[in-house]
Write a protein that holds these residues in place. Structure first.
Motif, PDB file in Angstrom:
ATOM      1  N   LYS A 129       0.835  -1.207   0.000  1.00  0.00           N
ATOM      2  CA  LYS A 129       0.000   0.000   0.000  1.00  0.00           C
ATOM      3  C   LYS A 129       0.872   1.260   0.000  1.00  0.00           C
ATOM      4  O   LYS A 129       0.592   2.223  -0.716  1.00  0.00           O
ATOM      5  CB  LYS A 129      -0.906   0.003   1.229  1.00  0.00           C
ATOM      6  N   ILE A 130       1.956   1.229   0.789  1.00  0.00           N
ATOM      7  CA  ILE A 130       2.834   2.415   0.843  1.00  0.00           C
ATOM      8  C   ILE A 130       3.420   2.687  -0.543  1.00  0.00           C
ATOM      9  O   ILE A 130       3.423   3.814  -1.041  1.00  0.00           O
ATOM     10  CB  ILE A 130       3.958   2.199   1.874  1.00  0.00           C
ATOM     11  N   VAL A 131       3.910   1.594  -1.171  1.00  0.00           N
ATOM     12  CA  VAL A 131       4.538   1.767  -2.486  1.00  0.00           C
ATOM     13  C   VAL A 131       3.517   2.302  -3.483  1.00  0.00           C
ATOM     14  O   VAL A 131       3.789   3.246  -4.233  1.00  0.00           O
ATOM     15  CB  VAL A 131       5.142   0.433  -2.964  1.00  0.00           C
ATOM     16  N   ALA A 132       2.315   1.717  -3.461  1.00  0.00           N
ATOM     17  CA  ALA A 132       1.287   2.175  -4.405  1.00  0.00           C
ATOM     18  C   ALA A 132       0.960   3.640  -4.154  1.00  0.00           C
ATOM     19  O   ALA A 132       0.812   4.429  -5.100  1.00  0.00           O
ATOM     20  CB  ALA A 132       0.040   1.311  -4.265  1.00  0.00           C
ATOM     21  N   ALA A 133       0.889   4.014  -2.881  1.00  0.00           N
ATOM     22  CA  ALA A 133       0.589   5.415  -2.555  1.00  0.00           C
ATOM     23  C   ALA A 133       1.685   6.328  -3.094  1.00  0.00           C
ATOM     24  O   ALA A 133       1.410   7.400  -3.650  1.00  0.00           O
ATOM     25  CB  ALA A 133       0.450   5.586  -1.048  1.00  0.00           C
ATOM     26  N   LEU A 134       2.944   5.891  -2.954  1.00  0.00           N
ATOM     27  CA  LEU A 134       4.054   6.714  -3.460  1.00  0.00           C
ATOM     28  C   LEU A 134       3.979   6.845  -4.981  1.00  0.00           C
ATOM     29  O   LEU A 134       4.220   7.917  -5.541  1.00  0.00           O
ATOM     30  CB  LEU A 134       5.389   6.096  -3.048  1.00  0.00           C
ATOM     31  N   PHE A 135       3.624   5.726  -5.645  1.00  0.00           N
ATOM     32  CA  PHE A 135       3.537   5.800  -7.113  1.00  0.00           C
ATOM     33  C   PHE A 135       2.410   6.738  -7.530  1.00  0.00           C
ATOM     34  O   PHE A 135       2.526   7.483  -8.505  1.00  0.00           O
ATOM     35  CB  PHE A 135       3.339   4.404  -7.701  1.00  0.00           C
ATOM     36  N   ILE A 136       1.307   6.703  -6.782  1.00  0.00           N
ATOM     37  CA  ILE A 136       0.203   7.608  -7.125  1.00  0.00           C
ATOM     38  C   ILE A 136       0.614   9.052  -6.868  1.00  0.00           C
ATOM     39  O   ILE A 136       0.320   9.950  -7.660  1.00  0.00           O
ATOM     40  CB  ILE A 136      -1.063   7.220  -6.332  1.00  0.00           C
ATOM     41  N   LEU A 137       1.372   9.254  -5.772  1.00  0.00           N
ATOM     42  CA  LEU A 137       1.893  10.603  -5.501  1.00  0.00           C
ATOM     43  C   LEU A 137       2.778  11.064  -6.659  1.00  0.00           C
ATOM     44  O   LEU A 137       2.698  12.218  -7.110  1.00  0.00           O
ATOM     45  CB  LEU A 137       2.694  10.596  -4.195  1.00  0.00           C
ATOM     46  N   ALA A 138       3.624  10.131  -7.163  1.00  0.00           N
ATOM     47  CA  ALA A 138       4.494  10.475  -8.295  1.00  0.00           C
ATOM     48  C   ALA A 138       3.659  10.864  -9.507  1.00  0.00           C
ATOM     49  O   ALA A 138       3.977  11.815 -10.223  1.00  0.00           O
ATOM     50  CB  ALA A 138       5.404   9.301  -8.620  1.00  0.00           C
ATOM     51  N   MET A 139       2.552  10.108  -9.712  1.00  0.00           N
ATOM     52  CA  MET A 139       1.693  10.420 -10.857  1.00  0.00           C
ATOM     53  C   MET A 139       1.088  11.813 -10.699  1.00  0.00           C
ATOM     54  O   MET A 139       1.102  12.620 -11.632  1.00  0.00           O
ATOM     55  CB  MET A 139       0.591   9.372 -10.947  1.00  0.00           C
ATOM     56  N   LEU A 140       0.573  12.091  -9.486  1.00  0.00           N
ATOM     57  CA  LEU A 140      -0.037  13.404  -9.251  1.00  0.00           C
ATOM     58  C   LEU A 140       0.992  14.513  -9.444  1.00  0.00           C
ATOM     59  O   LEU A 140       0.711  15.551 -10.052  1.00  0.00           O
ATOM     60  CB  LEU A 140      -0.620  13.469  -7.840  1.00  0.00           C
ATOM     61  N   MET A 157       8.599  18.126 -10.348  1.00  0.00           N
ATOM     62  CA  MET A 157       9.397  17.080 -10.986  1.00  0.00           C
ATOM     63  C   MET A 157      10.223  16.334  -9.931  1.00  0.00           C
ATOM     64  O   MET A 157      10.358  15.109  -9.967  1.00  0.00           O
ATOM     65  CB  MET A 157      10.319  17.680 -12.042  1.00  0.00           C
ATOM     66  N   GLY A 158      10.753  17.086  -8.970  1.00  0.00           N
ATOM     67  CA  GLY A 158      11.535  16.448  -7.913  1.00  0.00           C
ATOM     68  C   GLY A 158      10.694  15.471  -7.122  1.00  0.00           C
ATOM     69  O   GLY A 158      11.126  14.347  -6.852  1.00  0.00           O
ATOM     70  N   VAL A 159       9.455  15.874  -6.764  1.00  0.00           N
ATOM     71  CA  VAL A 159       8.586  14.977  -6.003  1.00  0.00           C
ATOM     72  C   VAL A 159       8.255  13.752  -6.835  1.00  0.00           C
ATOM     73  O   VAL A 159       8.256  12.617  -6.330  1.00  0.00           O
ATOM     74  CB  VAL A 159       7.308  15.726  -5.566  1.00  0.00           C
ATOM     75  N   ALA A 160       7.996  13.948  -8.136  1.00  0.00           N
ATOM     76  CA  ALA A 160       7.635  12.811  -8.986  1.00  0.00           C
ATOM     77  C   ALA A 160       8.754  11.772  -9.001  1.00  0.00           C
ATOM     78  O   ALA A 160       8.533  10.577  -8.762  1.00  0.00           O
ATOM     79  CB  ALA A 160       7.330  13.299 -10.403  1.00  0.00           C
ATOM     80  N   PHE A 161       9.972  12.232  -9.273  1.00  0.00           N
ATOM     81  CA  PHE A 161      11.087  11.278  -9.351  1.00  0.00           C
ATOM     82  C   PHE A 161      11.398  10.688  -7.977  1.00  0.00           C
ATOM     83  O   PHE A 161      11.677   9.498  -7.844  1.00  0.00           O
ATOM     84  CB  PHE A 161      12.332  11.949  -9.918  1.00  0.00           C
ATOM     85  N   MET A 162      11.349  11.560  -6.954  1.00  0.00           N
ATOM     86  CA  MET A 162      11.700  11.109  -5.610  1.00  0.00           C
ATOM     87  C   MET A 162      10.707  10.048  -5.136  1.00  0.00           C
ATOM     88  O   MET A 162      11.103   9.003  -4.622  1.00  0.00           O
ATOM     89  CB  MET A 162      11.722  12.315  -4.662  1.00  0.00           C
ATOM     90  N   ALA A 163       9.384  10.301  -5.343  1.00  0.00           N
ATOM     91  CA  ALA A 163       8.378   9.338  -4.881  1.00  0.00           C
ATOM     92  C   ALA A 163       8.534   8.027  -5.627  1.00  0.00           C
ATOM     93  O   ALA A 163       8.430   6.939  -5.042  1.00  0.00           O
ATOM     94  CB  ALA A 163       6.980   9.917  -5.088  1.00  0.00           C
ATOM     95  N   MET A 164       8.809   8.086  -6.940  1.00  0.00           N
ATOM     96  CA  MET A 164       8.982   6.860  -7.699  1.00  0.00           C
ATOM     97  C   MET A 164      10.196   6.080  -7.186  1.00  0.00           C
ATOM     98  O   MET A 164      10.154   4.865  -7.004  1.00  0.00           O
ATOM     99  CB  MET A 164       9.158   7.200  -9.182  1.00  0.00           C
ATOM    100  N   GLY A 165      11.287   6.829  -6.946  1.00  0.00           N
ATOM    101  CA  GLY A 165      12.503   6.164  -6.480  1.00  0.00           C
ATOM    102  C   GLY A 165      12.328   5.566  -5.099  1.00  0.00           C
ATOM    103  O   GLY A 165      12.714   4.417  -4.855  1.00  0.00           O
TER     104      GLY A 165
END
Lengths: 267, 362
Positions: free
Chosen positions: B74-85, B117-125
């Motif tokens: 769930k945490i990972v999925a949430a981070l990926f969704i954050l990256a998408m947003l 852009m930083g949040v997107a890459f950071m959340a994905m990473g």
């Protein structure tokens, strides 16, 4: 000590060391960026009564170092002939009266108010001339040529005070102070009298009008925007490098520790 | 065929933690973002079937802590969704925060683009790392390297092809073709050597001279005003001076810029050349003898001139001799006098080259 030895191999030890380093840098940086409060000054009208009051104040506040007749002692220079501008600069910036003898007097909240400062200035001036306190019109930046001011500042001041007046280090604990809190009058007086290690820029070398241009540059630069982001004190590559190395590389080290840390095995 | 390549067909499609028996019996269901079923792969050729079957690889069991695993999921999925947003935020910031004429709009746009852009890459990473650490098995694999050399039959085939080519192209048979082709490449090989010529010409005596000459007035830099000794009469004064008429000539100023300093009587001492001073005013080159930075940190209390770059320190009262730092020679003193109108003038050029050392200086 044994407490540290027992725990230094724990996984959190690495994070703790990096965190401590970051905190230390922050504290040191904050210590270097503190500023005093600005003081104000206006031109005095010297009278014999003011001179008498000034002599009284001088004896109370200054004579222990500068001598009862301002003739100077082992701990303080003679003030005969330094002029009212020098007194106003030193006292209105809080540098004098000196708290303790150190490499350089520091800017601090002034001990004496404007009227008292002008009274001492009048007394010292009565002992032997010297540059007077500039009037309000002399330090007004109305219609000043900021461009010429910048050129003159860059040629003659920026080596010590930094190109935007952020200050810089000199030798043996001395430093060129930041000009961020200086009033136009104080900047003018500093150029005129050359306090401490600063050279003198008299009115025939840099004219009053050119001094106003330089003051305009220094004061206008304070409100200039920082389109690149944080100004970091505007002292240039030193803080930028510090933040880059400690902050940036610290963050990278932390991330690397986290990414490569062995997963804890739950038995 | 080495045994380590045999794993390509061993993973059943859909063999994740929740892949059940029912799924395997149905027609293969391709999940988006996963590799195609093994049978369809032909990239490695057909010779694989000859290789001995690789021993079945034992996949590690699912994580013991199933509750923790699903929490991590769930945490990972949430981070990926954050990256998408944040990614959509980047697009929105690009369209919604146009660059206006003011610096502030540039600042706002930069900040919004950089943060999104930083949040997107950071959340994905961060999500990927949590995925690896919390869900993927922590096993070490060893994969033997293939021998680097090609098999002998391949090498023979290549040699044969090369011989055939040399023969059929008649490269060997027709020497005039061969030699003219070689001749054609010669100038291209020589050309880089000729380009070295651009490193020259040698500077000649240019480094030894500045534009200062007898009678040239010293003027205050930026204002161009000539100086009378009386105007510069406050001991402890210092000012940057340049030769009159060269105010806009940067090539000249880069070597000729100087500083003048006023002293109390008697402060100037040997080895200062007192004949070149006027009324206790001395002129030194402003160009540091180390690497040429402008030296003008003058402390009037100690009479030290400091270089802001590497802290070379010169004693202004003693001919700017080096007290400290990497500079090796004193700042050259400019011979100075006054002209008939009483203004400060140069008596000649500097007697020694200004600025950093150079090879032929001696």
């Amino acid at each position: 000590m044994s407490w540290i030895i027992a725990r230094r191999r724990r996984p959190v030890a690495g994070y703790a060391v990096v965190l401590l380093g970051l905190i230390a840098v922050g504290v040191v940086y904050a210590a270097f960026t503190t500023q005093g409060s600005p003081a104000s000054a206006s031109s005095p009208a010297a009278s014999s009564r003011e001179t008498a009051v000034g002599r009284q104040l001088f004896v109370q506040n200054c004579s222990s170092c500068h001598g009862l007749l301002a003739q100077g002692t082992n701990t303080g220079p003679s003030l005969i002939g330094v002029g009212a501008a020098a007194v106003d600069f030193q006292v209105s910036t809080g540098r004098m009266p000196l708290k303790e003898i150190e490499a350089q007097a520091q800017r601090k909240p002034p001990v004496l108010n404007t009227a008292q400062t002008h009274a001492i200035a009048a007394y010292i001036s009565s002992l032997g001339g010297g540059p007077a306190i500039p009037g309000a019109s002399q330090v007004s930046t109305q219609g000043a040529d900021t461009g010429l001011g910048q050129q003159l500042f860059t040629s003659n001041c920026a080596q010590c005070h930094n190109f935007v007046g952020a200050g810089g280090a000199l030798t043996q604990g001395k430093y060129a102070p930041a000009l961020t809190a200086s009033t136009p009058t104080q900047i003018y007086e500093a150029m005129l009298t050359g306090p401490e290690a600063m050279p003198v820029f008299n009115d025939t070398t840099i004219t009053p009008s050119e001094k106003r241009d330089m003051i305009a540059y220094v004061t206008e630069t304070r409100s200039a925007p920082n389109p690149g982001g944080f100004s970091l004190g505007r002292v240039g590559p030193v803080t930028e490098g510090l933040v880059g190395w400690i902050g940036g590389i610290g963050a990278l080290v932390l991330s690397a520790l986290w990414i490569t840390a062995k997963r804890r095995v739950h038995e | 065929m080495s045994s380590t390549e045999g794993y390509t067909g061993d993973f059943p499609p859909g063999g994740g933690p929740d892949g059940g028996e029912a799924e395997a019996s149905r027609a293969p269901h391709r999940v988006i973002g996963t590799p195609p079923p093994a049978e369809q792969r032909t990239l490695l050729g057909t010779s694989e079937s000859d290789a001995p079957p690789a021993p079945p690889r034992e996949l590690p069991a699912d994580p013991d802590d199933l509750a923790g695993a699903s929490r991590a999921e769930k945490i990972v999925a949430a981070l990926f969704i954050l990256a998408m947003l944040a990614g959509f935020g980047f697009i929105a910031a690009y369209i919604g925060l146009p660059l206006g004429a003011s610096l502030d709009s540039v600042l706002r746009s930069n900040l919004a683009l950089g943060i999104s852009m930083g949040v997107a890459f950071m959340a994905m990473g961060v999500g990927a790392v949590i995925w690896v650490r919390r869900l993927m098995p922590d096993v070490e694999l060893t994969e033997a390297r293939k021998p680097l050399a090609s098999p002998p039959e391949d090498r023979e085939a290549f040699a044969e092809t090369f011989r055939e080519g040399a023969e059929t192209s008649q490269f060997v048979k027709r020497p005039i073709l061969r030699r003219s082709l070689i001749a054609a490449t010669v100038p291209l090989l020589l050309a880089p050597l000729v380009l070295l010529r651009d490193l020259g010409p040698l500077p000649g005596t240019k480094l030894r001279h500045t534009v200062w000459r007898k009678g040239l007035r010293l003027v205050i830099s930026d204002t161009g005003r000539p100086i009378r000794p009386a105007d510069f009469g406050s001991p402890g004064g210092m000012i940057t001076v340049i030769p009159e008429g060269y105010q806009t000539n940067d090539n000249a100023l880069v070597k000729a810029t100087a500083i003048i300093i006023k002293f109390e009587p008697g402060e100037l001492k040997y080895p200062t050349n007192l004949k070149w001073t006027v009324d206790n005013i001395v002129a030194y080159s402003k160009i540091c003898t180390h690497v040429g930075c402008p030296v003008a940190l003058y402390e009037q209390t100690t009479h030290h001139i400091l270089c802001p770059c590497h802290q070379s320190t010169f004693d202004a009262t003693k001919g700017a001799t080096v007290l400290f730092g990497p500079a090796n020679r004193p700042l050259p003193q400019l011979p100075m006098g006054v002209d008939s109108e009483g203004y400060l003038v140069a008596l000649s050029d500097f007697k020694v080259p200004v600025g950093p050392s150079f090879w032929e200086r001696g």
